[in-house]
Design an enzyme around this catalytic site. Structure first.
Site, short mmCIF file in Angstrom:
data_model
loop_
_atom_site.label_atom_id
_atom_site.label_comp_id
_atom_site.label_asym_id
_atom_site.label_seq_id
_atom_site.Cartn_x
_atom_site.Cartn_y
_atom_site.Cartn_z
N GLU A 64 0.84 -1.20 0.00
CA GLU A 64 0.00 0.00 0.00
C GLU A 64 0.87 1.25 0.00
OE1 GLU A 64 -1.82 1.29 3.74
OE2 GLU A 64 -1.45 -0.72 4.52
N THR A 88 2.52 3.44 16.17
CA THR A 88 2.10 2.16 15.56
C THR A 88 2.61 2.02 14.12
OG1 THR A 88 -0.08 3.03 14.90
CG2 THR A 88 0.04 1.96 17.03
N ASN A 139 4.36 -2.23 13.05
CA ASN A 139 3.42 -2.65 12.01
C ASN A 139 4.07 -2.42 10.65
OD1 ASN A 139 1.28 -3.34 10.42
ND2 ASN A 139 -0.12 -1.75 11.21
N HIS A 192 -2.54 -10.37 11.79
CA HIS A 192 -1.99 -9.08 11.36
C HIS A 192 -1.84 -8.26 12.64
CE1 HIS A 192 -1.42 -5.20 9.69
NE2 HIS A 192 -2.57 -4.76 10.15
N LYS A 241 -5.67 -9.16 22.47
CA LYS A 241 -7.13 -9.01 22.62
C LYS A 241 -7.87 -9.84 21.56
CE LYS A 241 -6.99 -4.39 24.61
NZ LYS A 241 -7.44 -2.99 24.50
N SER A 246 -11.14 1.71 13.32
CA SER A 246 -10.29 0.67 12.71
C SER A 246 -10.19 -0.56 13.61
CB SER A 246 -8.90 1.22 12.37
OG SER A 246 -8.12 1.43 13.53
N CYS A 275 -3.35 -3.32 4.42
CA CYS A 275 -2.45 -4.39 4.84
C CYS A 275 -2.82 -5.74 4.22
CB CYS A 275 -2.44 -4.50 6.36
SG CYS A 275 -2.11 -2.93 7.16
#
Ligand code: ACO
Length: 451
Positions: free
Chosen positions: A82, A158, A325, A246, A255, A208, A116
């Site tokens: 991306e 991030t 990330n 991911h 989580k 998101s 992603c």
């Protein structure tokens, strides 16, 4: 062809990083927000010497060299990214510079983009090709790469950067399971890049996370149905020996694993719940769609899955916590991490679940079965041995102070799409074999050199 899967796996991350504890102080965030709250330790980043082309050139060249793969053995090359620097010309065509000198130009495949998820779409294309009538007996090479940078603010910690290359073909040590894949695609504006002059996304952080978790619920349930139908047996988290996600940041992954237990809890028969999920009776009436940010549910299921997380997911988070990330390569960095943290005999025969998410949104849950042969000359042992060579590079990176990191991001911001351009960043600390941007000429043509 049988047992289509991954024969070789290579990862590249930048040779410099910023420390998340130092970044917390620099940003004026409370101590522990990035390191404990988000679960991030270090963040890899690129100076103006690297772009999406150079990252992918580096990782492809490294894979071919490390595994002694002949250029002519590649029949398809797919790129998922991306990080768009040209609205027409693909990264794949740039990578052809590696193949042309060897007289190899008959290579199918091109770039695929959706946040992603592009890497996973590229991978699925490669698998389909090998399984199809168009297959010519050669390998497919799947490349995912991105430079993940955010504007100053809560999303900046991030970020990350890197690239992964995967060699796909039949009779592989990591075999993709057939007939179980589950996909969920919807229209959402959770994270997107409408400003083509900027590297930064427009992001609604909370939305998101909600989109990610709802895509996970949907994919998990559909995968479960497909699994039960195919294997004629019940499905739950126990069917996976490892679960990879991911990873936008590691805490979300923890989580997410807890969320899968919540799914299992809600789909199990009432009389089974007390047996399989002791102490969670209070949550009998929870609805998935209303629990994305329910603190009590989150806490109870995080606690319930503590050991499962340690055993099945934490080993896959090494690269995510140390590099950040990487966008498209994030999930596959998880696979690299798993291979780094397990022995060949531990890996043999494992079933690995993989959840891929790209904002906007597209998501899939699919799985890999590792071959049982753990003999020292087996393809699996060869793969693991080569992947192990990546680990020492993490410690060889150079730490850059947050002030300098920010200055580099400003430099990128200012010169994004500038032509002609002479990059200013130093290259002497780059890992040997790294491609870097030498210059951009007045026609926006990019030229690369290799260290
Ligand atoms: N010590 C320990 N934990 C702390 C501390 C502290 N001092 N301070 C805050 N925290 C915790 C918070 O409690 C929170 O954890 P919790 O949700 O488990 O309670 C966590 O740290 C983050 O704090 P928030 O206040 O929620 O953070 P903020 O809203 O500022 O930013 C966000 C987080 C939304 C993830 C932001 O970084 C972002 O937008 N990132 C990009 C989008 C993203 O990654 N989305 C995920 C899926 S889409 C994709 O892959 C791009």
């Amino acid at each position: 062809p049988q047992d289509v899967g991954i024969h070789a796996l290579e990862l590249y991350f930048p040779s410099q990083y910023v420390d998340q504890t130092e970044l917390e102080t620099f940003d004026g965030a409370s101590a522990g927000k990035y390191t404990i709250g988000l679960g991030q330790q270090k963040m890899g980043f690129c100076t103006d010497r690297e772009d999406i082309n150079s990252l992918c050139l580096t990782v492809v060249k490294r894979l071919l060299e490390k595994y002694s793969v002949d250029y002519s053995a590649i029949g398809r090359l797919e790129v998922g990214t991306e990080t768009i620097i040209d609205k027409s010309k693909s990264v794949k065509t740039v990578l052809m510079q590696l193949f042309e000198p060897h007289g190899v130009t008959d290579i199918e495949g091109i770039d695929t983009t959706n946040a992603c998820y592009g890497g996973t779409a590229a991978l699925f294309n490669a698998i389909s090709w090998v399984e199809s009538s168009a297959w010519n007996g050669r390998y497919a090479l799947v490349v995912c790469g991105d430079i993940a940078v955010y504007a100053k603010g809560s999303a900046r910690p991030t970020g990350g950067a890197g690239a992964v290359a995967m060699l796909v073909g039949p009779n592989a040590p990591l075999v993709f399971d057939r007939g179980v894949r589950a996909t969920y695609v919807k229209h959402a504006y959770d994270f997107y890049k409408p400003d083509l002059t900027s590297e930064y996304p427009t992001v609604d952080g909370k939305l998101s996370i909600q989109c990610y978790l709802s895509a996970l619920d949907n994919c998990y349930q559909l995968y479960g149905k497909n699994y039960s139908k195919k294997n004629n047996s019940a499905f739950d988290l126990g069917c996976f020996d490892a679960v990879l996600f991911h990873s936008p940041y590691c805490k979300l992954v923890q989580k997410s694993l807890a969320r899968l237990a919540l799914n299992d809890f809600l789909t199990s028969a009432p009389n089974q719940r007390t047996v399989k999920f002791p102490g969670l009776e209070n949550f009998n009436s929870v609805k998935l769609s209303e629990s994305y940010f329910d603190r009590d549910v989150e806490k109870a299921f995080l606690n319930f899955t503590k050991d499962t997380f340690e055993a099945k997911t934490k080993p896959s988070l090494l690269i995510a916590s140390q590099v950040g990330n990487m966008y498209t390569p994030s999930l596959y960095g998880g696979l690299v991490s798993l291979l780094l943290n397990k022995t060949v005999s531990e890996l043999a025969g494992c079933k690995i679940g993989l959840f891929s998410y790209g904002s906007g949104l597209a998501a899939s849950l699919f799985s890999i079965t590792v071959t049982k042969d753990s003999n020292e000359n087996s393809p699996l042992a060869k793969l693991v041995k080569n992947v192990q060579l990546i680990k020492p590079l993490l410690a060889q990176r150079h730490k850059v102070a947050p002030e300098k990191f920010e200055a580099y991001l400003e430099l990128r911001e200012k010169n994004c799409h500038k032509a002609p351009y002479e990059p200013a960043g130093a290259v002497d600390n780059f890992f040997p074999g790294t491609y870097y941007l030498a210059k951009i000429d007045e026609l926006h043509r990019r030229f690369y050199e290799r260290i």
